[in-house]
Design an enzyme around this catalytic site. Structure first.
Site, PDB file in Angstrom:
ATOM      1  N   GLY A 128      74.105 -10.602  47.303  1.00 37.33           N
ATOM      2  CA  GLY A 128      73.303  -9.679  46.696  1.00 37.33           C
ATOM      3  C   GLY A 128      74.211  -8.416  47.318  1.00 37.33           C
TER       4      GLY A 128
ATOM      5  N   GLY B 227      74.014  -4.006  48.130  1.00 29.16           N
ATOM      6  CA  GLY B 227      73.006  -2.987  48.127  1.00 29.16           C
ATOM      7  C   GLY B 227      73.758  -1.958  48.880  1.00 29.16           C
TER       8      GLY B 227
ATOM      9  N   VAL C 119      74.992  -9.109  51.038  1.00 33.16           N
ATOM     10  CA  VAL C 119      74.172 -10.252  51.640  1.00 33.16           C
ATOM     11  C   VAL C 119      74.895 -11.554  51.417  1.00 33.16           C
ATOM     12  CG1 VAL C 119      72.045 -11.622  51.725  1.00 33.16           C
ATOM     13  CG2 VAL C 119      71.852  -9.156  51.493  1.00 33.16           C
TER      14      VAL C 119
ATOM     15  N   ASP D  65      57.250  -0.903  52.678  1.00 32.09           N
ATOM     16  CA  ASP D  65      57.596  -1.025  51.505  1.00 32.09           C
ATOM     17  C   ASP D  65      57.379  -2.320  50.822  1.00 32.09           C
ATOM     18  OD1 ASP D  65      59.401  -0.283  49.859  1.00 32.09           O
ATOM     19  OD2 ASP D  65      61.413  -1.162  50.718  1.00 32.09           O
TER      20      ASP D  65
END
Ligand SMILES: *[C@@H]1O[C@H](CO)[C@@H](O)[C@H](O)[C@H]1NC(C)=O
Ligand SMILES: *[C@@H]1O[C@H](CO)[C@@H](O)[C@H](O)[C@H]1NC(C)=O
Ligand SMILES: *[C@@H]1O[C@H](CO)[C@@H](O)[C@H](O)[C@H]1NC(C)=O
Ligand SMILES: *[C@@H]1O[C@H](CO)[C@@H](O)[C@H](O)[C@H]1NC(C)=O
Ligand SMILES: *[C@@H]1O[C@H](CO)[C@@H](O)[C@H](O)[C@H]1NC(C)=O
Ligand SMILES: *[C@@H]1O[C@H](CO)[C@@H](O)[C@H](O)[C@H]1NC(C)=O
Ligand SMILES: *[C@@H]1O[C@H](CO)[C@@H](O)[C@H](O)[C@H]1NC(C)=O
Ligand SMILES: *[C@@H]1O[C@H](CO)[C@@H](O)[C@H](O)[C@H]1NC(C)=O
Ligand SMILES: *[C@@H]1O[C@H](CO)[C@@H](O)[C@H](O)[C@H]1NC(C)=O
Ligand SMILES: *[C@@H]1O[C@H](CO)[C@@H](O)[C@H](O)[C@H]1NC(C)=O
Ligand SMILES: *[C@@H]1O[C@H](CO)[C@@H](O)[C@H](O)[C@H]1NC(C)=O
Length: 865
Positions: free
Chosen positions: A523, A525, A530, A640
């Site tokens: 991942g 971001g 990640v 969140d």
């Protein structure tokens, strides 16, 4: 081109319809107030109190020919005029007609991204002139945006200036591309008149009223000068949004990045004394500014030993005007001489006897301001402007205090305010020092009222998602005492809970990821990558590597470790450990085999989940949140909650993840909320929280309600292209529910799986979570109870389901009228529990009645909490 951006704008409008705008403290009513949505024909309002007007359909301005309108290729994570821009590869000018003579704010809003039709982000390099002033000089927007290094800013740049018009006239704002191949653009322009002598010096004032020049003399701020706002800081715990200003739409940021020592904030002091604006006009700053302050603390012997200090990064080679705001409301102060302190600016003693009580004409509650002019020489790359307060040794109360700081850069003799671009080479080496980012963040920070996690940007959380835990106790509790060697970074790591989770060395992480081999990236971001890695033998873990040097990142890193290392629960993702050395911030979690809940609802090729699976997952996630809210010493608010932050292990057990934004809830028994800057993800954000900036656990309940709808309907909370009415899942579901056609919007993959009573109950609990008024929403415990009840109904009735008919009609033989009669609902509940003989111990019948009231009933619940 214009029509192509409509769906996005409509989405924005929809989003905004959640918020009720109110301008609480409008004391000054500006003669000119124009907020322009550039490159668009659309008018809309934002919760910050701004009414944006499309620049193509107003007679208040004209734009020279040659510019085009285009839509942004990425979506901004911040609400504002960021879906479209006006752009050109050649000069273009906005002429704003017939402005009232006098000083005004000019505000510019930019969203650094690529725009339709070949406007590449990195090619936006231009100068901006407004009247005779140069605001930007060969300004490389993407370079500047990247130097901010704050994911929360998400490429939004905001600048505020003060300029003067000497007669009623037009103002020309010209955008000049720097070279062939580069282009200029603008997303938003705002013009707001200000009172004549708010910041400019009144020519009739006597010499004592003139701004003091640090080093000696005075320095009037004449109307020929333009000012650029660098900082507007109130010394309290949350920013004051534009809508709460005195009418000029100024935002007042928080100061905590700039204070160098532990000051003590006092908030909402003495809300009964009426402020007496006899020394400075009542539009100078909102009341709230004067009712909160920073001071040194209660230990007077400690106070004598240090200076209460703020360091404000500034551009060298300019002159600055610094305004300090004071107001004496300290209950300990009753007369002259009770509290006296000194002020140093740039280490010059500028005040040797500050007695706020005396400055306020021997009264309390009188706001006063003092202006100082500081020249910052151009003999350094970076400079800080320092403000230091120190108690006077003759003072009865050995403390110093300040309410607010404003700092403006003054235009030079050529009318220039622009600075050279940040040098990318310098930046690369200095980025970890964070100075450049702080400098820019001063005035822009609060714009991020809504920090969103949209699309790419957001990933950070969804990312972690894939990678979660399998608590291996011998690993998790391995004490890292032998790791406290020279490689650890000092400061922060000492406060990290090394006893609760494992400290990995950078060598271990490098080994686990084959030196951060791209092959292992699962991942990407805004906060970094990640990786999937293996620790020891073959335990798979998710390794989240934060970009080094980001303050935001550091805060969230610490937050996540602190929160997660104390929490162990079946439905919370656990943290295995962390690594904080060699300038690296890395978090290690169990790897979650099945990824995020969202990935099993829509947008992927995964086979659809059954209704029972979905219910089970919802119950698990609700239990996790319930534990956060009530299961620990202090309430924890997740902040969140969304379908990408609910992860699934190999047995489909739901686990709540990503605690980077979590906050400890209110602690004292009298407190019912925490004030904080609004954070969260678009589509999930509690409108009540947004409006009041008061965070309670009910904001999580709201976001969770959105997840319930996603689970039921198998679609995103916000969709861009659909019919306006359907863009917001929440609005659409409310609408359908009211009409009695909730069944119509159920995920087609669930067709014939849901028992009608279940659908109804599920819809009720989802919509009660989404109640506008946070206090009317159920607790997570209530939610768990109802969902378990739904599950039981489902198990009981599931055998003969076929009632969610194709027509979309929710309930057999029921009319809309029936469904909204609250007594009928309650009766039904007891009917169900009686007839089925279900044991509903976890779901007291009183609770059920409350929950089953029609969500949209106008009647206030007398038992409401
Ligand atoms: C602000 O001050 C002005 C002039 O002193 C006064 O007319 C006005 O009523 C005040 N406004 C408020 C809201 O107090
Ligand atoms: C937008 O606002 C401007 C100024 O108030 C007005 O003239 C214009 O008609 C509005 N346009 C639309 C589409 O509402
Ligand atoms: C654009 O504006 C700049 C500065 O005003 C001027 O020097 C230049 O000639 C202009 N370019 C064109 C093509 O008009
Ligand atoms: C400016 O104001 C004057 C007088 O109010 C008016 O006659 C004129 O049309 C206005 N100009 C524009 C461009 O609106
Ligand atoms: C923008 O330009 C850069 C380099 O000039 C290129 O790598 C990138 O792909 C371009 N982006 C778009 C969206 O065209
Ligand atoms: C502007 O900055 C970008 C990096 O964001 C860089 O690629 C580009 O070359 C710069 N343009 C100029 C003209 O300096
Ligand atoms: C503003 O620009 C317009 C054309 O864009 C020009 O006609 C006008 O003279 C300019 N006004 C001033 C004050 O520069
Ligand atoms: C003033 O503060 C007290 C205690 O903090 C609070 O109970 C009261 O509601 C406040 N009053 C107003 C008018 O805000
Ligand atoms: C406010 O202060 C002025 C000047 O000191 C004083 O004359 C006036 O009485 C005060 N007003 C109130 C309501 O206390
Ligand atoms: C104040 O601080 C000093 C030095 O740290 C300490 O010795 C003293 O006990 C403190 N006094 C109080 C009242 O806390
Ligand atoms: C406070 O700051 C002034 C100015 O820099 C300095 O002279 C003084 O020594 C400082 N006092 C303490 C206690 O640090």
């Amino acid at each position: 081109m214009e029509t192509s951006n409509k769906p996005i704008t409509i989405l924005l409008l929809l989003l905004l319809s959640f918020f009720h705008l109110s301008k609480a403290d409008v004391i000054f009513d500006p003669p000119d107030l124009l907020t322009i949505n550039c490159g668009s024909s659309t008018n809309f309002s934002t919760p910050d109190g701004r009414n944006w007007i499309g620049d193509t359909n107003t007679k208040l301005l004209s734009v020279s020919r040659g510019s085009v309108l285009a839509t942004a290729l990425t979506q901004s994570t911040i609400l504002g005029p960021y879906t479209s821009a006006r752009l050109s590869f050649s000069n273009f000018t906005y002429s704003i007609f017939n402005l009232t003579a006098g000083p005004m704010f000019l505000r510019l809003f930019f969203f650094s991204t690529s725009y339709q039709n070949n406007f590449n982000r990195s090619k936006a390099v231009f100068s901006v002139k407004a009247g005779p002033y140069t605001l930007f000089q060969r300004f490389n927007v993407s370079l500047d945006a990247d130097s901010v290094n704050d994911p929360a800013r998400s490429n939004i740049l905001f600048r505020e200036y003060c300029i003067n018009l000497h007669e009623r006239q037009n103002l020309n704002i010209t955008f000049i591309p720097s070279s062939t191949g580069s282009y200029a653009f603008i997303n938003g322009i705002e013009i707001v008149s200000m009172p004549s002598y708010l910041y400019y010096t009144d020519p009739n004032v006597d010499i004592h009223g003139l701004p003091k020049l640090v080093g000696g003399g005075t320095y009037p701020i004449e109307t020929i000068l333009a000012l650029e706002t660098k900082y507007r800081l109130r010394l309290g715990d949350r920013n004051i949004p534009a809508a709460e200003d005195t009418g000029m739409l100024r935002t007042w940021d928080v100061h905590d990045e700039y204070i160098s020592n532990p000051g003590v904030e006092s908030l909402d002091i003495d809300n009964t004394t009426k402020l007496n604006f006899s020394m400075t006009p009542n539009y100078t700053a909102p009341d709230q500014v004067y009712r909160s302050l920073a001071s040194m603390g209660h230990n007077e012997s400690v106070n004598m030993g240090f200076n209460l200090t703020w360091q404000l990064p500034v551009d060298p080679g300019f002159t600055y005007v610094l305004r300090l705001h004071f107001c004496q409301l300290n209950p300990m102060v009753i007369g002259s001489g009770d509290q006296i302190f000194l002020i140093f600016i740039q280490d010059h003693l500028v005040e040797d006897m500050v007695d706020i009580f005396n400055w306020g004409d021997k009264q309390k509650g009188v706001p006063v301001v003092r202006d100082y002019v500081v020249i910052i020489r151009d003999n350094q790359k970076k400079a800080n402007l320092s403000v230091k307060l120190h108690p006077h040794d003759k003072s009865m109360i050995k403390d110093a205090q300040l309410n607010a700081i404003e700092l403006f850069k003054i235009s030079d003799t050529t009318g220039n305010l622009a600075v050279p671009n940040p040098d990318p080479r310098i930046q690369a080496t200095e980025i970890s020092h964070e100075n450049s980012s702080k400098k820019r963040r001063g005035t822009t920070k609060t714009l991020a009222a809504v920090v969103v996690a949209v699309s790419g940007v957001v990933l950070l959380s969804s990312i972690i998602a894939f990678f979660i835990i399998k608590l291996k106790k011998n690993v998790a509790y391995n004490n890292g005492s032998n790791k406290k060697d020279g490689t650890s970074r000092g400061g922060g790591s000492s406060s990290l809970p090394t006893d609760l989770c494992r400290h990995f060395t950078i060598a271990e992480i490098v080994e686990a990821t084959n030196n951060f081999d791209e092959v292992f990236v699962v991942g990407v971001g805004g906060f970094g990558n990640v990786y999937k890695g293996y620790i020891g033998d073959s335990t798979p873990v998710a390794i989240k590597r934060l970009k080094p040097g980001s303050q935001q990142g550091l805060n969230e890193f610490m937050n996540e470790i602190e929160m997660l290392s104390q929490l162990r629960h079946l439905h919370l993702v656990s943290l295995i450990g962390y690594c904080y050395e060699s300038n690296e911030m890395i978090l290690v979690y169990d790897f979650m085999d099945r990824g995020t809940l969202r990935d099993h609802l829509y947008g992927t090729d995964n086979p659809p989940l059954s209704w029972k699976q979905r219910l089970q997952i919802c119950i698990g996630a609700a239990r996790g949140l319930h534990y956060l809210h009530t299961g620990t010493k202090q309430m924890i608010i997740h902040r969140d909650v969304k379908s990408t932050n609910i992860l699934l292990d190999e047995k489909w057990v739901a686990k709540v993840s990503d605690f980077g934004l979590s906050r400890i809830g209110p602690t004292g028994s009298s407190m019912t909320h925490v004030s904080t800057q609004v954070k969260g993800s678009v589509g999930y954000l509690d409108p009540d929280y947004y409006k009041r900036q008061r965070l309670t656990e009910k904001s999580d309940v709201y976001s969770y309600g959105v997840v319930l709808l996603e689970v039921l309907c198998g679609r995103q909370p916000l969709l861009r292209m659909v019919e306006r009415q359907q863009a917001s899942l929440v609005d659409w579901a409310k609408h359908r529910y009211e009409k009695g056609f909730l069944g119509e919007i159920v995920d087609p993959a669930l067709k014939d799986q849901i028992a009608p009573h279940c659908l109804r109950k599920f819809g009720e609990v989802a919509l009660s979570c989404l109640h506008e008024d946070g206090t009317q929403r159920p607790s997570m415990n209530d939610v768990v109870g109802v969902l378990e009840f739904v599950m039981q109904l489902q198990l009981q009735d599931g055998a003969n389901v076929n009632a969610v008919s194709e027509s979309g009609e929710d309930y057999e033989n029921s009319t809309t009228e029936d469904m909204f009669s609250s007594s009928h609902s309650s009766v039904n509940v007891s009917d169900y529990s009686n007839s089925s003989g279900l044991n509903t111990t976890s779901y007291a019948s009183k609770e059920s009645e409350r929950l089953l009231e029609p969500v949209f009933s106008e009647i206030k619940d007398p038992k409401g909490r």
